[in-house]
Design an enzyme around this catalytic site. Sequence first.
Site, PDB file in Angstrom:
ATOM      1  N   HIS A 152      34.804  19.967  71.974  1.00  0.00           N
ATOM      2  CA  HIS A 152      33.722  19.105  72.468  1.00  0.00           C
ATOM      3  C   HIS A 152      32.603  20.026  72.968  1.00  0.00           C
ATOM      4  O   HIS A 152      32.884  21.137  73.445  1.00  0.00           O
ATOM      5  CB  HIS A 152      34.291  18.290  73.624  1.00  0.00           C
TER       6      HIS A 152
ATOM      7  N   ASP B 245      41.061  22.340  77.966  1.00  0.00           N
ATOM      8  CA  ASP B 245      40.273  21.119  78.143  1.00  0.00           C
ATOM      9  C   ASP B 245      41.238  19.952  77.919  1.00  0.00           C
ATOM     10  O   ASP B 245      41.603  19.651  76.777  1.00  0.00           O
ATOM     11  CB  ASP B 245      39.122  21.110  77.130  1.00  0.00           C
TER      12      ASP B 245
ATOM     13  N   GLN C 274      41.378  14.714  77.014  1.00  0.00           N
ATOM     14  CA  GLN C 274      42.019  13.674  76.198  1.00  0.00           C
ATOM     15  C   GLN C 274      43.544  13.733  76.262  1.00  0.00           C
ATOM     16  O   GLN C 274      44.213  13.017  75.530  1.00  0.00           O
ATOM     17  CB  GLN C 274      41.567  13.789  74.728  1.00  0.00           C
TER      18      GLN C 274
ATOM     19  N   LYS D  96      38.249   8.865  82.336  1.00  0.00           N
ATOM     20  CA  LYS D  96      39.008   8.643  81.098  1.00  0.00           C
ATOM     21  C   LYS D  96      40.464   8.286  81.402  1.00  0.00           C
ATOM     22  O   LYS D  96      41.262   8.066  80.498  1.00  0.00           O
ATOM     23  CB  LYS D  96      38.961   9.893  80.224  1.00  0.00           C
TER      24      LYS D  96
ATOM     25  N   CYS E 203      29.911  14.424  70.240  1.00  0.00           N
ATOM     26  CA  CYS E 203      29.688  15.724  70.916  1.00  0.00           C
ATOM     27  C   CYS E 203      30.475  16.838  70.244  1.00  0.00           C
ATOM     28  O   CYS E 203      30.973  17.749  70.927  1.00  0.00           O
ATOM     29  CB  CYS E 203      30.026  15.651  72.401  1.00  0.00           C
TER      30      CYS E 203
HETATM   31  N1  PLP Z   1      36.293  17.395  76.399  1.00  0.00           N
HETATM   32  C1  PLP Z   1      36.752  16.429  75.611  1.00  0.00           C
HETATM   33  C2  PLP Z   1      37.863  16.730  74.645  1.00  0.00           C
HETATM   34  C3  PLP Z   1      36.205  15.146  75.688  1.00  0.00           C
HETATM   35  O1  PLP Z   1      36.653  14.182  74.890  1.00  0.00           O
HETATM   36  C4  PLP Z   1      35.164  14.898  76.608  1.00  0.00           C
HETATM   37  C5  PLP Z   1      34.507  13.586  76.687  1.00  0.00           C
HETATM   38  O2  PLP Z   1      34.471  12.839  75.754  1.00  0.00           O
HETATM   39  C6  PLP Z   1      34.732  15.945  77.416  1.00  0.00           C
HETATM   40  C7  PLP Z   1      35.320  17.182  77.294  1.00  0.00           C
HETATM   41  C8  PLP Z   1      33.638  15.769  78.417  1.00  0.00           C
HETATM   42  O3  PLP Z   1      34.010  14.862  79.400  1.00  0.00           O
HETATM   43  P1  PLP Z   1      32.937  14.429  80.514  1.00  0.00           P
HETATM   44  O4  PLP Z   1      31.797  13.821  79.762  1.00  0.00           O
HETATM   45  O5  PLP Z   1      33.672  13.433  81.346  1.00  0.00           O
HETATM   46  O6  PLP Z   1      32.543  15.648  81.230  1.00  0.00           O
END
Ligand code: PLP
Length: 417
Positions: free
Chosen positions: A125, A202, A205, A228, A368
């Site tokens: 992401h 990260d 998910q 989430k 993203c």
């Molecule tokens: N990393 C992953 C794998 C994500 O799916 C997301 C959000 O969709 C993020 C990071 C970023 O999360 P946030 O927008 O809550 O910072």
Amino acid sequence: MQNGFDVQAVRQDFPILDVQVHGKPLVYLDSAATSQKPQAVIDSLVDYYTRYNANVHRGIYTLSEQATAAYEDARAKVARFINAPSPECIIFVRNTTEAINLVRFAWGFDNVGANDEILISEMEHHSNLVPWQLLAQDRGAELRYLRVNNEGRLMLDGLDVLITERTRLIAVSHVSNVLGTINPVKGIVKRGHKFGSLVLVDAAQSVPHMPVDVQEMDCDFLAFSGHKMMGPTGVGVLYAKPHLLEAMRPFMGGGSMIRKVMLSESTWADAPQKFEAGTPNIADVIALGAAVDYLNELGMDDVREHELSLTQYALDALREVTGLRMFGPWEPQTRGGVVSFVLDGVHPHDIAQILDSEAIAIRAGHHCCQPLMRRYNVAATARASFYAYNTEEEVDALIDGIHKAQRVFGHAVERSL
Ligand code: PLP
């Protein structure tokens, strides 16, 4: 009831699932973007603001002590939820993005230098990619990429070449928000550590959807977002090993993070306070604690089982749709509840629009993950994502909606020829 998990009972806890869109019952299939909130989380917010709203860590009066106790209790709950060795390893931030940027500034600037290497993957992401691009540029370091194969899995053979004694950090997602792939992070951590590299996971998910144990994984940093995982927006978590937090400099300066302030210099409080400057997001942190309680009540093994069975059901149905290209692995055991696809002749935004006319909420776009889109030669995909409150009937509705999109836009394509 699927796998002994009473999804209808779970649905009763989510008031938004009674909402009608265009006069039809909402089918919410965008939990990878943000999840819906159970009544217990909503109540927790209202309860804080109506009964004990006060600043934390400061007041010597009952309300403030109550607020502080609830805030710190949430930290302890989050620590237990991911099996962190102590609550002090949990830093509250705004979201996954801020957690990763905290590591970039508070650890990266002191530990990544010229000609050092940072290794990430092609499926990251942007929030686990752009911060490392910026750090690499700032420090004259090299950003390296682990590639993704056609099936949507990391090409782990590449690790032998990509990890070197100059690798300072490997930053990788646990579960891809596009492909659904569950990456073998424990093995990656082991290989990184062999070369003296730290590893950031990260977990945006994964933590909401499956049991995660940071001590078993042995990662150095782990980042995730409250919104989430049935919690409110505006609160996220950085987990880090205690010795790292001790060595790291503060991310932001201000109130609450100091031990002593003099005119010429200051000294810092211990973690976690060192990294939580200013008044924190008290209400949302407490409500995240309520979300953790709720998920514990459901049982994370059962949440995972339910999503696994729903994903299997969805994949079986999607496989039957002509002209549909699915991204990511076909075996549900190796993936989370996220399915991304494109349809011949129908733009993903048009799929999303037709589905919306049926009150079905999905995401369409690059999610993203622009480098990943380029890897698969698409500008965008449609993505449906599942959570504990979704049902097989909702997957059926998704499939009907996809057929409708094909009918509507299939005709449009024919007419324009
Ligand atoms: N990393 C992953 C794998 C994500 O799916 C997301 C959000 O969709 C993020 C990071 C970023 O999360 P946030 O927008 O809550 O910072």
